[in-house]
Write a protein that holds these residues in place. Structure first.
Motif, PDB file in Angstrom:
ATOM      1  N   UNK A  25      46.779  71.564  12.680  1.00 33.90           N
ATOM      2  CA  UNK A  25      45.514  70.945  13.078  1.00 33.90           C
ATOM      3  C   UNK A  25      45.213  69.712  12.225  1.00 33.90           C
ATOM      4  N   UNK A  26      45.476  69.826  10.928  1.00 31.13           N
ATOM      5  CA  UNK A  26      45.286  68.663  10.058  1.00 31.13           C
ATOM      6  C   UNK A  26      46.163  67.499  10.528  1.00 31.13           C
ATOM      7  N   UNK A  27      47.397  67.815  10.899  1.00 37.95           N
ATOM      8  CA  UNK A  27      48.314  66.767  11.365  1.00 37.95           C
ATOM      9  C   UNK A  27      47.784  66.131  12.649  1.00 37.95           C
ATOM     10  N   UNK A  28      47.280  66.962  13.549  1.00 39.14           N
ATOM     11  CA  UNK A  28      46.726  66.423  14.802  1.00 39.14           C
ATOM     12  C   UNK A  28      45.539  65.513  14.545  1.00 39.14           C
ATOM     13  N   UNK A  29      44.879  65.748  13.447  1.00 41.51           N
ATOM     14  CA  UNK A  29      43.708  64.912  13.113  1.00 41.51           C
ATOM     15  C   UNK A  29      44.077  63.739  12.217  1.00 41.51           C
ATOM     16  N   UNK A  30      45.377  63.541  12.038  1.00 49.63           N
ATOM     17  CA  UNK A  30      45.838  62.356  11.306  1.00 49.63           C
ATOM     18  C   UNK A  30      45.774  62.473   9.796  1.00 49.63           C
ATOM     19  N   UNK A  31      45.665  63.720   9.281  1.00 52.74           N
ATOM     20  CA  UNK A  31      45.512  63.882   7.829  1.00 52.74           C
ATOM     21  C   UNK A  31      46.843  63.897   7.080  1.00 52.74           C
ATOM     22  N   UNK A 236      42.484  81.899  19.696  1.00 50.10           N
ATOM     23  CA  UNK A 236      43.065  81.690  18.369  1.00 50.10           C
ATOM     24  C   UNK A 236      43.000  80.224  17.945  1.00 50.10           C
ATOM     25  N   UNK A 237      43.297  79.329  18.887  1.00 52.63           N
ATOM     26  CA  UNK A 237      43.226  77.891  18.586  1.00 52.63           C
ATOM     27  C   UNK A 237      41.783  77.514  18.236  1.00 52.63           C
ATOM     28  N   UNK A 238      40.838  78.020  19.022  1.00 55.51           N
ATOM     29  CA  UNK A 238      39.415  77.718  18.748  1.00 55.51           C
ATOM     30  C   UNK A 238      39.015  78.216  17.361  1.00 55.51           C
ATOM     31  N   UNK A 239      39.497  79.403  17.006  1.00 56.58           N
ATOM     32  CA  UNK A 239      39.113  79.962  15.708  1.00 56.58           C
ATOM     33  C   UNK A 239      39.652  79.107  14.555  1.00 56.58           C
ATOM     34  N   UNK A 240      40.883  78.638  14.695  1.00 58.70           N
ATOM     35  CA  UNK A 240      41.425  77.809  13.612  1.00 58.70           C
ATOM     36  C   UNK A 240      40.717  76.451  13.539  1.00 58.70           C
ATOM     37  N   UNK A 241      40.244  75.943  14.693  1.00 60.15           N
ATOM     38  CA  UNK A 241      39.422  74.723  14.652  1.00 60.15           C
ATOM     39  C   UNK A 241      38.141  75.018  13.866  1.00 60.15           C
ATOM     40  N   UNK A 242      37.516  76.160  14.154  1.00 63.24           N
ATOM     41  CA  UNK A 242      36.275  76.517  13.434  1.00 63.24           C
ATOM     42  C   UNK A 242      36.531  76.645  11.938  1.00 63.24           C
ATOM     43  N   UNK A 243      37.654  77.271  11.586  1.00 58.25           N
ATOM     44  CA  UNK A 243      37.948  77.462  10.158  1.00 58.25           C
ATOM     45  C   UNK A 243      38.090  76.116   9.459  1.00 58.25           C
ATOM     46  N   UNK A 244      38.848  75.208  10.077  1.00 54.05           N
ATOM     47  CA  UNK A 244      39.045  73.901   9.443  1.00 54.05           C
ATOM     48  C   UNK A 244      37.711  73.153   9.340  1.00 54.05           C
ATOM     49  N   UNK A 245      36.913  73.236  10.389  1.00 51.55           N
ATOM     50  CA  UNK A 245      35.605  72.574  10.377  1.00 51.55           C
ATOM     51  C   UNK A 245      34.742  73.126   9.240  1.00 51.55           C
ATOM     52  N   UNK A 246      34.804  74.447   9.084  1.00 52.14           N
ATOM     53  CA  UNK A 246      34.007  75.081   8.028  1.00 52.14           C
ATOM     54  C   UNK A 246      34.489  74.654   6.642  1.00 52.14           C
ATOM     55  N   UNK A 247      35.802  74.628   6.445  1.00 54.86           N
ATOM     56  CA  UNK A 247      36.341  74.216   5.140  1.00 54.86           C
ATOM     57  C   UNK A 247      35.993  72.760   4.854  1.00 54.86           C
ATOM     58  N   UNK A 248      36.029  71.945   5.891  1.00 58.62           N
ATOM     59  CA  UNK A 248      35.687  70.536   5.752  1.00 58.62           C
ATOM     60  C   UNK A 248      34.211  70.395   5.363  1.00 58.62           C
TER      61      UNK A 248
END
Ligand SMILES: Nc1ncnc2c1ncn2[C@@H]1O[C@H](COP(=O)(O)OP(=O)(O)O)[C@@H](O)[C@H]1O
Ligand SMILES: [Mg+2]
Length: 254
Positions: A25-31, A236-248
Motif C-alpha cells: 500500500x505504501x508503494x501504491x501511494x508513492x512512498x 482485507x484490502x479495506x482493513x489494511x487501508x484503514x490501518x495505514x491511515x491510522x498509523x499515518x
C-alpha cells in the motif's frame, strides 16, 4: 522516515501478511518503502518472488561483513524494494551473536546508508527472540505487534509486554508500540472478548483498526501477490487501508 518492526514472539499471527500489505500500500501511494526480511524462513522474500540461491545475496551477507545493506536491495515482483532473507540467517545468533554492538548493527547500517531518509523501512521479524528480532526492535521507531484473535491471543500479548518491558529496562526508554488485531471474526464472541481485554490492558496502544479474517488476505500470498493486486475491493484490502491511515494519522509513518 519511520522504521517499523513488525514483531510478535508468537508465529502465525500475521506479521508477514501485515508487512506485505502495508509495504504494497505504501508503494501504491508513492512512498517507495524498503522492506527488510529478518526471518530466516524467508516467507516474505518468497511471496515477493525472490529466492536467493546463496546467502551472499541476502541479509546474511550484511552480518558476515561482506556487503552493505544497499548492495543487497532487490525489487519485489510488485516493484518495491526488499532486502531478502536466506535460511543461513538462522546462524547469525551463534556466529555473530557475541560480537560488539551486534544488536545496533542493523540500525547503524540503515542510518549510515541513508536508507530511511526518504522512505519508510518495514522489518518483518521471525517469532524467535534473538539477534535478528532484537535488532529490528532496536532499529524501530515503532514496533507493530499483530495479535491474531485466537484463544492464546492475550497470553501472547502479555508475553510481548514482558519482553518489551525487559528491553526498556536496559534501554532506559519506552519502546513505542501498537497492537493490531488480525484474523478478527466479528461472528465470534471470543474475538470481541479479546478486543475488550486488549483495550482494557493496553488502551491507546491498541489500533482502532482490526484486520478481519478474510479469504483474499489468506489466498493472495499463494499467488505471490498482496491483497491489493489480488482483491482490491476485499474487506482485507479495506482493513489494511484503514490501518495505514491510522498509523499515518498518529504520526507513526513520519
Ligand atoms: N486477515 C487474515 N485473514 C485470513 N488469513 C490470514 C490473515 N492474516 C494472516 N492470515 C494467514 O495466517 C497465516 C499466518 O500468517 P503470517 O502472516 O504468515 O504470520 P506470521 O508471519 O506471524 O508467522 C498465513 O497462512 C496467512 O495467510
Ligand atoms: Mg512470518
Amino acid at each position: 522516515m519511520a522504521k517499523i518492526a513488525i514483531f510478535n514472539q508468537k508465529g502465525g499471527v500475521g506479521k508477514t501478511t501485515t508487512t506485505l500489505n502495508l509495504a504494497a500500500l505504501l508503494a501504491r501511494r508513492g512512498a517507495d518503502p524498503l522492506v527488510i526480511d529478518l526471518d530466516p524462513q524467508a516467507h516474505l522474500s518468497g511471496i515477493c518472488g525472490i529466492t536467493v540461491p546463496r546467502s551472499e545475496r541476502s541479509l546474511y551477507a550484511f552480518y558476515s561483513s561482506t556487503q552493505s545493506l544497499t548492495g543487497l536491495i532487490q525489487e519485489s515482483n510488485a516493484g518495491w524494494k526488499i532486502i531478502p532473507s536466506h535460511l543461513d540467517l538462522s546462524k547469525v545468533d551463534t556466529q555473530y551473536g557475541k560480537g560488539p554492538n551486534i544488536l545496533n548493527r542493523l540500525n547503524a547500517g540503515i542510518v549510515r546508508e541513508n536508507l530511511n531518509t526518504d522512505r519508510p523501512v518495514l522489518m518483518d521479524s521471525c517469532p524467535m527472540l534473538g539477534v535478528l528480532s532484537l535488532s529490528g526492535i532496536l532499529a524501530a521507531d515503532l514496533v507493530l505487534i499483530p495479535i491474531s484473535t485466537d484463544y492464546l491471543a492475550i497470553r501472547g500479548a502479555l508475553q510481548m509486554e514482558r519482553t518489551l518491558r525487559a528491553l526498556e529496562h536496559v534501554l532506559k526508554e519506552r519502546v513505542q508500540r501498537r497492537y493490531v488485531m488480525t484474523r478478527f471474526d466479528t461472528r465470534r464472541k471470543m474475538s470481541w472478548d479479546i478486543d475488550r481485554q486488549l483495550r482494557e490492558r493496553f488502551g491507546a496502544e491498541v489500533c482502532e483498526t482490526r484486520i478481519a479474517e478474510n479469504v483474499s488476505v489468506a489466498e493472495s500470498p499463494s499467488l505471490s501477490k498482496d491483497v491489493f493486486s489480488h482483491a482490491p475491493e476485499s474487506r482485507g484490502a479495506q482493513d489494511y487501508v484503514s490501518l495505514l491511515t491510522e498509523l499515518d494519522a498518529c504520526g507513526c509513518l513520519k
